[in-house]
Design a protein around this motif. Structure first.
Motif, PDB file in Angstrom:
ATOM      1  N   LEU A   1       0.823  -1.211   0.000  1.00 61.52           N
ATOM      2  CA  LEU A   1       0.000   0.000   0.000  1.00 61.52           C
ATOM      3  C   LEU A   1       0.859   1.263   0.000  1.00 61.52           C
ATOM      4  O   LEU A   1       0.540   2.238  -0.674  1.00 61.52           O
ATOM      5  CB  LEU A   1      -0.931   0.008   1.218  1.00 61.52           C
ATOM      6  N   PHE A   2       1.967   1.241   0.714  1.00 63.16           N
ATOM      7  CA  PHE A   2       2.868   2.389   0.738  1.00 63.16           C
ATOM      8  C   PHE A   2       3.468   2.626  -0.647  1.00 63.16           C
ATOM      9  O   PHE A   2       3.536   3.750  -1.134  1.00 63.16           O
ATOM     10  CB  PHE A   2       3.979   2.157   1.769  1.00 63.16           C
ATOM     11  N   SER A   3       3.891   1.541  -1.304  1.00 61.67           N
ATOM     12  CA  SER A   3       4.465   1.652  -2.648  1.00 61.67           C
ATOM     13  C   SER A   3       3.440   2.180  -3.641  1.00 61.67           C
ATOM     14  O   SER A   3       3.743   3.046  -4.473  1.00 61.67           O
ATOM     15  CB  SER A   3       4.980   0.277  -3.101  1.00 61.67           C
ATOM     16  N   LEU A   4       2.204   1.683  -3.551  1.00 62.10           N
ATOM     17  CA  LEU A   4       1.145   2.159  -4.445  1.00 62.10           C
ATOM     18  C   LEU A   4       0.833   3.632  -4.197  1.00 62.10           C
ATOM     19  O   LEU A   4       0.566   4.388  -5.126  1.00 62.10           O
ATOM     20  CB  LEU A   4      -0.126   1.324  -4.259  1.00 62.10           C
ATOM     21  N   GLY A   5       0.893   4.053  -2.932  1.00 59.50           N
ATOM     22  CA  GLY A   5       0.659   5.457  -2.608  1.00 59.50           C
ATOM     23  C   GLY A   5       1.709   6.359  -3.231  1.00 59.50           C
ATOM     24  O   GLY A   5       1.385   7.428  -3.756  1.00 59.50           O
ATOM     25  N   GLU A   6       2.983   5.927  -3.202  1.00 62.35           N
ATOM     26  CA  GLU A   6       4.049   6.713  -3.830  1.00 62.35           C
ATOM     27  C   GLU A   6       3.854   6.807  -5.343  1.00 62.35           C
ATOM     28  O   GLU A   6       4.027   7.867  -5.931  1.00 62.35           O
ATOM     29  CB  GLU A   6       5.412   6.082  -3.529  1.00 62.35           C
ATOM     30  N   GLN A   7       3.500   5.679  -5.976  1.00 58.94           N
ATOM     31  CA  GLN A   7       3.282   5.674  -7.423  1.00 58.94           C
ATOM     32  C   GLN A   7       2.104   6.570  -7.798  1.00 58.94           C
ATOM     33  O   GLN A   7       2.154   7.284  -8.803  1.00 58.94           O
ATOM     34  CB  GLN A   7       3.044   4.245  -7.918  1.00 58.94           C
ATOM     35  N   LEU A   8       1.054   6.532  -7.008  1.00 59.08           N
ATOM     36  CA  LEU A   8      -0.112   7.376  -7.266  1.00 59.08           C
ATOM     37  C   LEU A   8       0.253   8.856  -7.139  1.00 59.08           C
ATOM     38  O   LEU A   8      -0.156   9.680  -7.958  1.00 59.08           O
ATOM     39  CB  LEU A   8      -1.240   7.024  -6.294  1.00 59.08           C
ATOM     40  N   SER A   9       1.070   9.179  -6.153  1.00 65.31           N
ATOM     41  CA  SER A   9       1.508  10.562  -5.966  1.00 65.31           C
ATOM     42  C   SER A   9       2.348  11.034  -7.156  1.00 65.31           C
ATOM     43  O   SER A   9       2.184  12.157  -7.642  1.00 65.31           O
ATOM     44  CB  SER A   9       2.313  10.671  -4.673  1.00 65.31           C
ATOM     45  N   GLN A  10       3.248  10.171  -7.649  1.00 67.29           N
ATOM     46  CA  GLN A  10       4.066  10.522  -8.814  1.00 67.29           C
ATOM     47  C   GLN A  10       3.198  10.718 -10.051  1.00 67.29           C
ATOM     48  O   GLN A  10       3.425  11.640 -10.841  1.00 67.29           O
ATOM     49  CB  GLN A  10       5.112   9.435  -9.074  1.00 67.29           C
ATOM     50  N   ALA A  11       2.201   9.847 -10.228  1.00 62.17           N
ATOM     51  CA  ALA A  11       1.303   9.973 -11.381  1.00 62.17           C
ATOM     52  C   ALA A  11       0.519  11.280 -11.323  1.00 62.17           C
ATOM     53  O   ALA A  11       0.338  11.954 -12.342  1.00 62.17           O
ATOM     54  CB  ALA A  11       0.342   8.781 -11.434  1.00 62.17           C
ATOM     55  N   LYS A  12       0.082  11.667 -10.129  1.00 64.01           N
ATOM     56  CA  LYS A  12      -0.636  12.936  -9.976  1.00 64.01           C
ATOM     57  C   LYS A  12       0.267  14.114 -10.328  1.00 64.01           C
ATOM     58  O   LYS A  12      -0.171  15.079 -10.961  1.00 64.01           O
ATOM     59  CB  LYS A  12      -1.155  13.083  -8.545  1.00 64.01           C
ATOM     60  N   ASP A  13       1.540  14.036  -9.909  1.00 66.06           N
ATOM     61  CA  ASP A  13       2.493  15.111 -10.222  1.00 66.06           C
ATOM     62  C   ASP A  13       2.692  15.249 -11.728  1.00 66.06           C
ATOM     63  O   ASP A  13       2.743  16.358 -12.262  1.00 66.06           O
ATOM     64  CB  ASP A  13       3.845  14.853  -9.540  1.00 66.06           C
ATOM     65  N   VAL A  14       2.819  14.104 -12.415  1.00 67.57           N
ATOM     66  CA  VAL A  14       3.005  14.126 -13.871  1.00 67.57           C
ATOM     67  C   VAL A  14       1.782  14.726 -14.557  1.00 67.57           C
ATOM     68  O   VAL A  14       1.903  15.572 -15.454  1.00 67.57           O
ATOM     69  CB  VAL A  14       3.283  12.703 -14.407  1.00 67.57           C
ATOM     70  N   LEU A  15       0.584  14.313 -14.135  1.00 71.52           N
ATOM     71  CA  LEU A  15      -0.644  14.828 -14.742  1.00 71.52           C
ATOM     72  C   LEU A  15      -0.793  16.330 -14.491  1.00 71.52           C
ATOM     73  O   LEU A  15      -1.214  17.075 -15.381  1.00 71.52           O
ATOM     74  CB  LEU A  15      -1.864  14.087 -14.190  1.00 71.52           C
ATOM     75  N   GLU A  16      -0.413  16.775 -13.310  1.00 75.42           N
ATOM     76  CA  GLU A  16      -0.520  18.199 -12.988  1.00 75.42           C
ATOM     77  C   GLU A  16       0.461  19.022 -13.823  1.00 75.42           C
ATOM     78  O   GLU A  16       0.115  20.081 -14.346  1.00 75.42           O
ATOM     79  CB  GLU A  16      -0.270  18.430 -11.496  1.00 75.42           C
TER      80      GLU A  16
END
Length: 199
Positions: free
Chosen positions: A61-76
């Motif tokens: 879950l921690f790893s998925l949270g980091e990946q989700l945060s990176q994806a949000k940064d890229v989209l932004e």
């Protein structure tokens, strides 16, 4: 059953020995459940396995949270890039900006004449004006530049294909002709951009 099998394998006992461990023999062929001394190590084993699975779950879950945060940064950052490109060309009728990708397209016959892959003088002036502004937005921001893998030049053909070009009555002739014209136009733009910058 699986838990029983697992304990049997871990303790190295045979099925008969394992049965003897769980139950005490009262009379011929009859077994009565033993007191809870065996179930204490068994419950410890299950608690240990539960702890391992919990640790794996938390790590995942921690790893998925980091990946989700990176994806949000890229989209932004992509959203910001598209916004800046749109703002740079909002008053330029020669350029159409794709609001999803940030790619630009030149409208009408600005670059080429009909059925031609030779850049017009107006097309050359347009490229000299538009491309530096486009690259300033893309490369002027370190975040955008870091995410930029490549810039593709795509050519498009006329939607007016004359019957006289189809000498063999080949149904695919229009497609082949327009495909070749598109490739030649893309190459003409690339060649101009690469040679013009050295002048």
């Amino acid at each position: 059953f699986f838990g029983v099998m697992l304990v049997s394998l871990l303790t190295g006992t045979t099925g008969a020995q394992f049965t003897e461990m769980l139950f005490k023999k009262e009379s011929a062929g009859e077994y009565q459940a033993r007191p809870s001394e065996f179930w204490i190590p068994y419950s410890d084993l299950m608690a240990g396995l539960l702890g391992v699975f919990t640790l794996l779950l938390v790590t995942t879950l921690f790893s998925l949270g980091e990946q989700l945060s990176q994806a949000k940064d890229v989209l932004e950052s992509r959203r910001q890039m598209v916004h800046k490109i749109t703002a740079a060309f909002v008053n330029d009728p020669r350029v159409q900006v794709n609001e999803e990708t940030g790619s630009i397209r030149f409208s009408g016959d600005i670059l080429f004449g009909s059925n031609s892959s030779v850049l017009s003088d107006n097309g050359k002036r347009t490229l000299r004006d538009v491309i530096p502004r486009y690259l300033d937005v893309l490369l002027g921001n370190d975040i955008f530049a870091e995410q930029l893998a490549s810039i593709a030049i795509v050519g498009y053909a006329d939607n007016t294909f004359r019957k006289k070009n189809n000498k063999d009555n080949d149904p695919d002739s229009a497609y082949k002709y327009n495909l070749l014209l598109s490739q030649q136009r893309a190459f003409s733009v690339m060649d101009f951009l690469l040679t013009d910058q050295h002048k």
